[in-house]
Design a protein around this motif. Structure first.
Motif, short mmCIF file in Angstrom:
data_model
loop_
_atom_site.label_atom_id
_atom_site.label_comp_id
_atom_site.label_asym_id
_atom_site.label_seq_id
_atom_site.Cartn_x
_atom_site.Cartn_y
_atom_site.Cartn_z
N LYS A 10 0.81 -1.21 0.00
CA LYS A 10 0.00 0.00 0.00
C LYS A 10 0.85 1.26 0.00
CE LYS A 10 -3.37 0.06 2.85
NZ LYS A 10 -4.26 -0.07 4.04
N GLN A 59 -3.51 3.34 11.99
CA GLN A 59 -2.67 2.98 13.14
C GLN A 59 -1.57 4.02 13.34
OE1 GLN A 59 -3.56 0.41 10.77
NE2 GLN A 59 -5.23 0.04 12.17
N MET B 114 -18.53 -6.03 -1.16
CA MET B 114 -17.20 -6.60 -1.07
C MET B 114 -16.12 -5.53 -1.01
SD MET B 114 -17.47 -9.88 -0.88
CE MET B 114 -15.97 -10.66 -1.49
N ASN B 118 -13.64 -4.88 1.99
CA ASN B 118 -12.22 -4.93 1.64
C ASN B 118 -11.49 -3.71 2.18
OD1 ASN B 118 -9.72 -4.89 0.38
ND2 ASN B 118 -10.49 -5.78 -1.52
N PHE B 120 -12.42 -1.52 4.40
CA PHE B 120 -12.49 -1.40 5.85
C PHE B 120 -11.46 -2.30 6.53
CE2 PHE B 120 -14.00 -2.50 10.08
CZ PHE B 120 -14.17 -1.24 10.62
N ALA B 122 -8.81 -3.70 5.18
CA ALA B 122 -7.44 -3.35 4.80
C ALA B 122 -6.94 -2.17 5.62
CB ALA B 122 -7.38 -3.03 3.31
N ARG B 123 -7.83 -1.25 5.91
CA ARG B 123 -7.42 -0.08 6.67
C ARG B 123 -7.38 -0.38 8.17
NH1 ARG B 123 -7.43 4.47 5.48
NH2 ARG B 123 -8.95 5.44 6.87
N HIS B 124 -8.43 -1.03 8.62
CA HIS B 124 -8.51 -1.21 10.06
C HIS B 124 -7.60 -2.33 10.58
CE1 HIS B 124 -10.19 -0.60 13.96
NE2 HIS B 124 -10.35 -1.90 14.07
N ARG B 125 -7.37 -3.33 9.74
CA ARG B 125 -6.50 -4.46 10.09
C ARG B 125 -6.78 -5.07 11.46
NH1 ARG B 125 -4.43 -5.96 6.64
NH2 ARG B 125 -3.12 -7.50 7.65
N LEU B 144 -12.27 -13.35 1.01
CA LEU B 144 -11.73 -11.99 1.06
C LEU B 144 -10.94 -11.76 2.34
CD1 LEU B 144 -11.54 -9.05 0.10
CD2 LEU B 144 -13.76 -8.63 1.18
N SER B 147 -7.65 -13.49 2.14
CA SER B 147 -6.70 -12.85 1.22
C SER B 147 -6.11 -11.59 1.86
CB SER B 147 -7.40 -12.51 -0.09
OG SER B 147 -8.19 -11.34 0.07
#
Lengths: 347, 347
Positions: A10, A59, B114, B118, B120, B122-125, B144, B147
């Motif tokens: 990213k 984060q 999706m 995705n 959310f 990917a950002r929030h982890r 998803l 992945s």
DNA sequence: CTGAAAGCGCTTACAG
DNA sequence: CTGAAAGCGCTTACAG
């Protein structure tokens, strides 16, 4: 299906800065919507952001800011529909943004309540805490939030704090309206099931009942007022006591729908026909209100809207979501007329 | 009231390291419970941690780890009690730890479902995503999550995935049991209100109904099976259709409590006496089941326990919460016998 | 109006 | 078994 090319991770603020030919501080300014940037700069950065598909890492922001971009919902409310509707309101409001909603049920009878919340807030560092009743009524909790520099929005049945820190319904007026409706059907002997002592909502609803009776020149008889816990079972018990009176009421207002359903049970177990022999009204417009037979006349509490307004107040000045006028505090309730209230039996 | 002396801010890993006379890496090892540390070291660090009242900063860990210590609840479930009970189970399980629960309702009919999830995730982890039905039934969503390297625990009415990624009830068996109870009262003509097509829970409950009937040598008549949406109104409609049959059923099993309440309305509006003239059973043990009259015989769905088990699986190997045996996947439901099922009317 | 440096409080990757 | 260095991706505080 995977937009992210393997190997190329990213994009960061540095990638954006490089691509736009500016410093990362400038990118940071754009991200945070700071004023005093040449329009050309801003445009250049925004283009780079779009081209790269950049999104700031929450984060990293949280660490640098010393603050998470989250709202925490603190509650000790037994009514699932209330809590979930409130969540829905909050999420509708913050939907597009990158805020997250964290839920934290607590036990208001726990001895560690304050220290638990203290440490949770101190560690998690959310933007704001949203307090649902009855927790919202505790001034010490609101003070704790402030001392931790966490904003706090309190939800209640009446004004609990300054306009920036409070979202309210007007339960007194709402009950006055529904009881007036009962009276308008011709009832004179109206029973009242109060909520638990100490809760603001119980007090407000009682004020509403008393006002409505007074306004119509009716006496509030102590023998027709009983206290419940807001739970179904307490409604059954209250209904029995009311119906055991030498002169039982022809109508009952219960301070919430669960207790109203309990009153129905008490009436039905005595073989009464509803609503012909006893009219019953509740408060909340919970799913149960539609499910019981006859369907319950009640008050719709604007909890979804209160959630949205609470979210708006929680992020005011940081994020702009503005479905409501800034000064809005009190949201309107509405009487929902169904089948459980009719004319009293002919005497 | 404020434990934190003004001016002296919260201790960091460096303070602990200094006090214990070790490197911060060693402190980090202790915090994360890594193996291969001399016991003396560990003890020294732990003492310093206690003396200082140190707690690791979650924001810093999140950045360094590339991962938040949160669980996210993804759901598109209309049943508030279900969602809230699940939240309760999760929070009971993670209570003591420093995990936070983030809630994220979604719209499963949205075209962006999706991609929203995705971005959310990917950002929030988060550590893991918890999927409630009907969302949990979507394999693409589970894929998803994987992945994105986010664990995923799916909750359902039947086995939806491997034991590590799935928590289940056995709705087929549960319905079989409740329908057997109805049959045991003497009913032969039993109506069935199905859940919406495409939902696994609807299919499982139907299997249960069909099995129970078959096991007792009873025919499943097509005219006595109607489809609902799991909503109250659809239960009313279904009830009317069932009661309009030339040979109406003497009992009805509805695939959830809301629809069962609807069937009750259909019967009551026709003037039937319940349960004497029609027995009705539901599924969920929602609050409504107690509130209707007669109180509903239903199936208790172990959703609180499923929440706790889902949380346990979500953090397995990271945190140890172990109310359940590691291999537990399926949690038992139970028939709740109340007043809505009795013997059929004499013919 | 814009930027270079230092820092937020942790962990990873590598030494020894 | 333990540690010194570099880094996670941002923001603050200060220059200019």
């Amino acid at each position: 299906m995977e937009p992210q090319t393997p190997g190329r991770s990213k994009p960061t603020i540095n990638d954006v800065a490089a691509r736009a030919g500016v410093s990362k501080k400038t990118v940071s300014r754009v991200i945070n919507g700071e004023a005093g940037l040449r329009e050309a700069m801003r445009a250049r950065v925004e283009t780079a952001i779009v081209e790269l598909g950049y999104a700031p890492n929450p984060q990293a922001r949280a660490l640098a800011f010393g603050r998470n971009f989250t709202l925490v919902l603190l509650h000790d409310n037994p009514n699932a529909q209330t809590v979930l509707n409130f969540q829905k309101g909050v999420l509708d409001a913050i939907g597009g943004s990158d805020l997250a909603l964290v839920v934290r049920p607590v036990d208001r009878n726990s001895a560690d309540l304050m220290s638990d919340i203290n440490s949770f807030l101190a560690r998690h560092r959310p933007l704001a805490a949203l307090l649902l009743p009855p927790l919202s009524e505790r001034d010490d909790l609101a003070a704790l939030c402030r001392s931790l520099d966490v904003r706090c929005v309190r939800v209640g049945s009446a004004l609990l704090d300054d306009p920036e820190h409070c979202v309210a319904s007007n339960d007194c007026d709402a009950v006055r309206a529904v009881v007036a409706h009962v009276i308008a059907q011709g009832h004179r002997r109206i029973g009242f099931v109060r909520g638990p002592a100490g809760l603001r909502s119980a007090a407000e609803r009682e004020r509403g009942f008393v006002s409505a009776m007074a306004e119509h020149g009716l006496a509030v008889r102590a023998s027709l007022c009983v206290e419940g816990t807001y739970r179904f079972e307490s409604g059954i018990a209250a209904g029995r006591r009311l119906l055991d009176q030498p002169e039982p009421p022809t109508a009952v207002f219960a301070s919430n729908d669960e207790m109203a359903a309990g009153v129905m049970h008490a009436a039905l177990e005595r073989g009464l026909r509803l609503p012909e022999q006893l009219s019953i009204a509740g408060f909340d417009d919970s799913p149960t209100a539609r499910h019981v037979w006859p369907a319950l006349t009640t008050v719709r509490w604007p909890i979804v809207e209160m959630g949205a307004l609470a979210a708006q107040k929680a992020v005011a000045g940081i994020l702009d979501i503005h479905p409501f006028a800034e000064e809005t505090v009190t949201l309107p309730s509405a009487v929902v007329t169904r089948d459980s209230v009719t004319r009293p039996p002919a005497t």
